[in-house]
Design a protein around this motif. Structure first.
Motif, PDB file in Angstrom:
ATOM      1  N   ALA A 158       0.953  -1.228   0.181  1.00 23.64           N
ATOM      2  CA  ALA A 158       0.147  -0.107  -0.112  1.00 23.64           C
ATOM      3  C   ALA A 158       0.858   1.254  -0.050  1.00 23.64           C
ATOM      4  O   ALA A 158       0.363   2.551  -0.621  1.00 23.64           O
ATOM      5  N   LEU A 159       2.086   1.254   0.410  1.00 28.22           N
ATOM      6  CA  LEU A 159       2.942   2.459   0.544  1.00 28.22           C
ATOM      7  C   LEU A 159       3.023   3.099  -0.854  1.00 28.22           C
ATOM      8  O   LEU A 159       3.048   4.264  -1.082  1.00 28.22           O
ATOM      9  N   ALA A 160       3.490   2.262  -1.778  1.00 25.61           N
ATOM     10  CA  ALA A 160       3.662   2.864  -3.163  1.00 25.61           C
ATOM     11  C   ALA A 160       2.456   3.628  -3.616  1.00 25.61           C
ATOM     12  O   ALA A 160       2.471   4.864  -4.260  1.00 25.61           O
ATOM     13  N   ALA A 161       1.232   3.029  -3.324  1.00 25.93           N
ATOM     14  CA  ALA A 161      -0.167   3.624  -3.817  1.00 25.93           C
ATOM     15  C   ALA A 161      -0.293   4.865  -2.980  1.00 25.93           C
ATOM     16  O   ALA A 161      -0.891   5.894  -3.556  1.00 25.93           O
ATOM     17  N   TRP A 162       0.043   4.789  -1.676  1.00 19.34           N
ATOM     18  CA  TRP A 162      -0.556   5.855  -0.989  1.00 19.34           C
ATOM     19  C   TRP A 162       0.506   6.956  -1.188  1.00 19.34           C
ATOM     20  O   TRP A 162      -0.113   8.053  -1.287  1.00 19.34           O
ATOM     21  N   PHE A 163       1.803   6.812  -1.567  1.00 21.66           N
ATOM     22  CA  PHE A 163       2.615   7.901  -2.125  1.00 21.66           C
ATOM     23  C   PHE A 163       1.980   8.788  -3.411  1.00 21.66           C
ATOM     24  O   PHE A 163       2.126   9.784  -3.512  1.00 21.66           O
ATOM     25  N   THR A 164       1.671   7.636  -4.354  1.00 22.07           N
ATOM     26  CA  THR A 164       1.185   8.350  -5.646  1.00 22.07           C
ATOM     27  C   THR A 164      -0.085   9.118  -5.317  1.00 22.07           C
ATOM     28  O   THR A 164      -0.371  10.257  -6.060  1.00 22.07           O
ATOM     29  N   LEU A 165      -0.961   8.526  -4.706  1.00 22.08           N
ATOM     30  CA  LEU A 165      -2.123   9.018  -4.456  1.00 22.08           C
ATOM     31  C   LEU A 165      -1.986  10.367  -3.619  1.00 22.08           C
ATOM     32  O   LEU A 165      -2.730  11.498  -3.924  1.00 22.08           O
ATOM     33  N   ARG A 166      -1.109  10.206  -2.585  1.00 21.44           N
ATOM     34  CA  ARG A 166      -0.846  11.621  -1.832  1.00 21.44           C
ATOM     35  C   ARG A 166       0.019  12.754  -2.705  1.00 21.44           C
ATOM     36  O   ARG A 166      -0.508  13.767  -2.564  1.00 21.44           O
ATOM     37  N   ALA A 167       0.719  12.312  -3.463  1.00 20.53           N
ATOM     38  CA  ALA A 167       1.356  13.206  -4.277  1.00 20.53           C
ATOM     39  C   ALA A 167       0.838  13.865  -5.465  1.00 20.53           C
ATOM     40  O   ALA A 167       0.820  15.089  -5.501  1.00 20.53           O
ATOM     41  N   TYR A 168      -0.137  13.164  -6.186  1.00 20.54           N
ATOM     42  CA  TYR A 168      -0.853  13.757  -7.440  1.00 20.54           C
ATOM     43  C   TYR A 168      -2.358  13.742  -7.122  1.00 20.54           C
ATOM     44  O   TYR A 168      -2.834  14.492  -8.102  1.00 20.54           O
ATOM     45  N   GLY A 169      -2.785  13.134  -6.092  1.00 25.04           N
ATOM     46  CA  GLY A 169      -4.392  13.273  -5.977  1.00 25.04           C
ATOM     47  C   GLY A 169      -5.304  12.886  -6.993  1.00 25.04           C
ATOM     48  O   GLY A 169      -4.617  12.242  -8.079  1.00 25.04           O
TER      49      GLY A 169
END
Length: 462
Positions: free
Chosen positions: A346-357
């Motif tokens: 989930a961390l990679a998904a968390w990062f990209t969702l948090r970064a680019y919305g």
């Protein structure tokens, strides 16, 4: 501690810096390197070293022997299968996943679970699912479909007054799983689950389409009364066709069935206002499969599985051991999938969702969709090539206009491999090729390069 291991520990910052340089070089060269390098067979196998020579030597050997053979699958013209890339934020998240090396399955060590639940909540919102759906990360669409159908299997037992999780699948008797154009992973899942590949009942599709005919599905459900499973498709592999999910769900008013929707990459249509109508009704599903290493552009392997019946999910996957947490009202992840070991995907998904919305990922979806339409238009104008279906979203399905044999199509694929990678398929009996757009790097310039390569190679074949 082993001397070599101790030396690597002492030099760890320098080794990570060397690895960073290797990663930067690889990513910087994506545009220039062959998308699919020519292969002359594997390198000569090397024996396992009795005494290691350390990370620096291993890195050097990898770069010399193996890296040149790897495809440019992270790049913008790798259009085979349905392959995303890794956004900068996802790459950072994946690196940190390895750094922190969490087995995020237990409330005894809960931070990874909490991060995953937050990420699942963001994904649920992204795809327009209600809070009635709970979810967890798995390795890919195949496992997501398998988990969804395992829950469906337990639901069938509930309807019949038995529990396959306790008594075995034989307690169910014959099972019907109906679908119009199911992905191959559905039959694989049925085999794994003991339901058998022959449980899959093909249902007629609409004329010239891969979308199921709701009237035909209605008749098929009526043919053998009793509980069944329906697998709906939100984005078929060949033509990205969508079942009418609302019409399929409406059949529940007359028939008793579990609705599993395979939305491996089609769920991302929900991000685009122009295409969101295709996913209308997705929330009515009892279980949903979405792949994330496709259009979310996180590294392999990553997918998410949603269901409305977490109680049945835990009945299937509950794991009892003294060192594991209890089921409780919010079950540990160890009780939700076949995996006891569960990296912090989930961390990679968390990062990209948090970064680019939402806006950033909507832009990727819409740009890839526009690129697919542009390639379809360019190929459709060429007399040597023929589109086999309209470009509905992000896949172009095409073939040679004359004598489209598998051998000639293979020759076409091989000729263009340095510039663009596409994969073979068959649509309505016709051998064909598929170009699938889901990489965050792909631009109109890549479309022009791909189209030029395909058109030139097709002309040579003619």
């Amino acid at each position: 501690m082993d001397d070599t291991l101790a030396a690597d520990l002492a030099r760890l910052p320098a080794l990570l810096e060397a690895t960073r340089h290797a990663a930067v070089d690889a990513l910087a060269g994506l545009d220039a390197r062959p998308v699919l390098p020519a292969q002359d067979g594997p390198p000569e196998p090397q024996p396992l070293p009795a005494t290691g020579t350390g990370t620096a030597a291993a890195l050097a050997e990898f770069r010399a022997r193996w890296e040149p053979r790897l495809s440019g699958s992270a790049g913008p013209r790798y259009l085979g299968f349905v392959t995303g890339g890794a956004t900068p934020a996802a790459l950072a998240g994946d690196w940190l996943t390895a750094v922190h090396d969490q087995n995020s399955n237990s409330s005894l060590d809960p931070a990874g679970q909490h991060l995953e639940r937050e990420t699942v909540g963001w994904l649920r919102e992204l795809f327009g699912l209600s809070a009635a759906h709970t979810g967890t990360f798995v390795s890919g669409a195949t496992l997501s479909n398998t988990v969804g159908l395992a829950i469906a299997r337990e639901w069938l037992g509930e309807r019949l007054g038995v529990s396959p999780a306790q008594e075995g699948v034989a307690a169910l008797g014959p099972v019907r799983v109906l679908s119009g154009a199911p992905h191959s992973s559905i039959a694989k899942a049925l085999s794994v689950l003991g339901l058998g590949r022959t449980a899959l009942v093909p249902v007629p599709t609409l004329p010239g389409r891969e979308a199921v005919d709701p009237a035909a599905l209605d008749r098929a459900l009526a043919d053998t009364p009793g509980p069944a499973v329906v697998v709906a498709n939100a984005g078929t592999v060949n033509t990205v066709d969508f079942d009418d999910l609302r019409a399929v769900a409406a059949l529940k008013n007359r028939h008793d069935f579990w609705l599993h929707t395979d939305a491996a990459f089609g769920a991302f249509a929900a991000l685009s206002p122009a295409h969101a109508h295709l996913t209308a009704g997705l929330d009515a599903s009892d279980s949903v499969c979405v792949d994330l290493h496709k259009w979310l552009n996180v590294p392999y392997d990553s997918a998410v599985q949603f269901t409305r019946r977490r109680d049945l999910q835990t009945r299937v996957f509950a794991n009892s051991a003294a060192y594991l947490g209890p089921l409780g009202p919010d079950p540990d992840l160890v009780h939700l999938t076949p995996e006891n070991s569960h990296r912090l995907r989930a961390l990679a998904a968390w990062f990209t969702l948090r970064a680019y919305g939402r806006a950033g990922h909507r832009e990727i979806v819409e740009r890839d969709t526009a690129c697919a339409h542009a390639l379809g238009e360019l190929l459709g104008q060429d007399p040597a090539l023929r589109l086999l279906a309209p470009v509905r979203l992000n896949v172009v399905c095409f073939t040679l206009a004359h004598d489209p044999t598998p051998e000639r199509l293979a020759a076409l694929r091989e000729a263009v491999a340095p510039e663009v990678f596409v994969t073979p398929t068959v649509l309505a009996g016709t051998p064909a090729l598929r170009a699938a757009f889901s990489n965050w790097r792909t631009t109109p310039a890549d479309v022009r390069r791909a189209a030029e390569a395909l058109r030139s190679a097709a002309k040579e074949l003619v």
